[in-house]
Design an enzyme around this catalytic site. Structure first.
Site, PDB file in Angstrom:
ATOM      1  N   GLN A  43       0.824  -1.212   0.000  1.00  0.00           N
ATOM      2  CA  GLN A  43       0.000   0.000   0.000  1.00  0.00           C
ATOM      3  C   GLN A  43       0.859   1.265   0.000  1.00  0.00           C
ATOM      4  OE1 GLN A  43      -3.624  -0.700   0.474  1.00  0.00           O
ATOM      5  NE2 GLN A  43      -3.818   1.307  -0.463  1.00  0.00           N
ATOM      6  N   LYS A  55      -2.891  -0.743   6.619  1.00  0.00           N
ATOM      7  CA  LYS A  55      -3.871  -1.778   6.279  1.00  0.00           C
ATOM      8  C   LYS A  55      -4.382  -2.375   7.574  1.00  0.00           C
ATOM      9  CE  LYS A  55      -5.802  -3.840   2.753  1.00  0.00           C
ATOM     10  NZ  LYS A  55      -6.170  -3.337   1.429  1.00  0.00           N
ATOM     11  N   ASP A 100     -12.141  -3.324   1.895  1.00  0.00           N
ATOM     12  CA  ASP A 100     -11.332  -4.312   1.170  1.00  0.00           C
ATOM     13  C   ASP A 100     -12.209  -5.561   1.135  1.00  0.00           C
ATOM     14  OD1 ASP A 100      -8.465  -4.865   0.085  1.00  0.00           O
ATOM     15  OD2 ASP A 100      -8.812  -6.585   1.354  1.00  0.00           O
TER      16      ASP A 100
END
Ligand code: NDP
Length: 444
Positions: free
Chosen positions: A110, A125, A165
């Site tokens: 990321q 995350k 996600d």
């Protein structure tokens, strides 16, 4: 042993039992060799050692009560990996497979993905090993409220801004936001992917799938080709897969296959996306129902077989390590020319090698699926400015960002002597900005 090898050996030694994290670190650091060779000051500043070590790892208990009154305990995670260029930004994943290794691999990826968008967002995350499948809306709400009751103290609109996600879509973001607002008494852009009635941005839902197709379209365009008339295989049937299918179809491609974690559907006449949306978005049912509703469509148990379907373009959009060396060889044998990753790390290291050796145009996740987080950053900008852009405005910005990402990684690959190797190009293009910011900040 060179600098990269030494750091990779340390990563493996100091983070035992984290294979996905090792895999991501190996892929990224191997591609950064030419950069660290050009900048010996990075080794002196232990830049790579700091880059692979999260700034902060938060792990917590998430207790909740199901509809029958039974108490459950799940694990919650937030990895705040790197804030050199902006507040931590990255999704939350709710899936039984979630563990620290998976969250760390996603967080590391990321950082570079967010940098590649050109927007000021750092990398993070999070998630939980909670399985949303088969749970009632009430149970999902209870879980989300418990999760946020711990997470709220670690996030904030200028600190860390999570999003969705796998397993975290509009419904979950709504519950998470509601609980954050209740505890903190502030209506701010602390999560992205919010509903349009409470601060969300148009196009955020479609962004990752659309962005994936925009960047692939640019790779096609510079080679004198387009999506028109191409046969496409898309794995998954969640958010990314559905909107990649929608945009590919709008651009004239024929998408012939999709899957969920039980099996795949093959429709030689082209997938009817309205039927898929009805099944997956409204009914939250299994993809096999498609074959019961659409005459001529086939359903096959198991996922792997999807890669035996001949196609020009493959867009893996479900999860990590969906395409191994064997599946990659099958795709190449059947004539695939372009592979663009909608999911994170869907191709394993052997698979990537097979594609690259065969001359397949391979667009890695951190570039190809950056449209979601880029649009999240556009959502943050709209929240801060208390304004709303139209669908067309956001879509145009998204397209522009994806085209720029393509050319930035292409240029980085050329500059560092590996033309056409977009894995290395994306890693280098993303890393340089982060590295410069980290150097500017001193040893922190
Ligand atoms: P969703 O939960 O909406 O959909 C995930 C899809 O993948 C479902 O069809 C699911 O099937 C399938 N899937 C999950 N695990 C497996 C498995 N082990 N084997 C086979 N199929 C599986 O998630 P998203 O579409 O949001 O995310 C998909 C991928 O894209 C992930 O890798 C995510 O990290 C990545 N991504 C998502 C972004 C976003 O904006 N949403 C942004 C950037 C990347 P089932 O329903 O049976 O579980």
């Amino acid at each position: 042993m060179d600098y990269v090898e030494r750091v990779l050996a340390e990563v493996k030694e100091r983070n035992p039992g984290e294979p996905e994290f090792h895999q991501a670190a190996t892929e990224i650091l191997n591609g950064l060799r030419p950069v660290v060779a050009k900048h010996p000051e990075y080794e002196k500043a232990a830049l790579l050692e700091r880059f692979v070590e999260p700034e902060r790892v938060i792990m917590f208990r998430v207790p909740w009560v199901d509809d029958a009154g039974k108490v459950h305990v799940n694990k919650g995670y937030r990895v705040q990996f790197n804030s050199a260029i902006g507040p931590y930004k990255g999704g939350l994943r709710f899936h039984p497979s979630v563990n620290l290794s998976i969250i760390k691999f996603l967080g590391l990826e990321q950082i570079l993905k967010n940098s590649l968008t050109g927007l000021p967002i750092g990398g993070g995350k999070g998630g939980s090993d909670f399985d949303p499948k088969g749970k009632s809306d009430n149970e999902i709400m209870k879980f989300c409220q418990s999760f946020m009751t711990e997470l709220y103290r670690h996030i904030g609109q200028d600190t860390d801004v999570p999003a969705g996600d796998i397993g975290v879509g509009g419904r979950e973001i709504g519950f998470l936001f509601g609980q954050y607002k209740r505890i903190r008494d502030e209506h701010v852009g602390v999560l992205t992917g919010r509903g349009l009635t409470y601060g969300g941005s148009l196009v955020r839902t479609e962004a990752t799938g659309y962005g994936l197709v925009y960047i692939t379209a640019e790779a096609l365009r510079v080679r004198g080709e387009s999506f028109e008339g191409k046969t496409v295989v898309i794995s998954g049937s969640g958010n990314v897969a559905i909107y990649a299918t929608e945009k590919a179809q709008q651009l004239g491609a024929k998408v012939v296959a999709m899957y969920d974690s039980n099996g795949y559907i093959y429709d030689k006449d082209g997938i009817k996306l309205d039927v898929v949306k009805e099944i997956k978005e409204k009914e939250r049912a299994r993809i096999k129902v498609y074959a019961e509703r659409v005459p001529g469509a086939e359903y096959h148990e198991g996922c792997k077989g999807i890669w035996s379907i001949p196609c020009d373009i493959a867009l893996p959009c479900a999860t990590q390590n969906e395409i191994d060396g064997e599946s990659a060889r099958l795709l190449v044998k059947n004539g695939v020319k372009y592979v663009a990753e909608g999911a994170n790390m869907p191709t394993d290291l052997e698979g990537i090698e097979v594609f690259q050796k065969a001359g397949v145009v391979f667009l890695p996740a951190k570039a190809a699926n950056a449209g979601g987080v880029a649009t999240s950053a556009l959502e943050m900008a709209q929240s801060s400015g208390r304004l709303y852009w139209t669908f067309e405005e956001v879509d145009a910005k998204l397209k522009n960002i994806m085209v720029n990402i393509y050319h930035n990684m292409d240029r980085a690959a050329k500059d560092y002597g590996c033309e056409g190797d977009y894995v290395t190009g994306a890693n280098i293009a993303g890393f340089i900005k982060v590295a410069e910011a980290m150097m500017a900040h001193g040893i922190v």
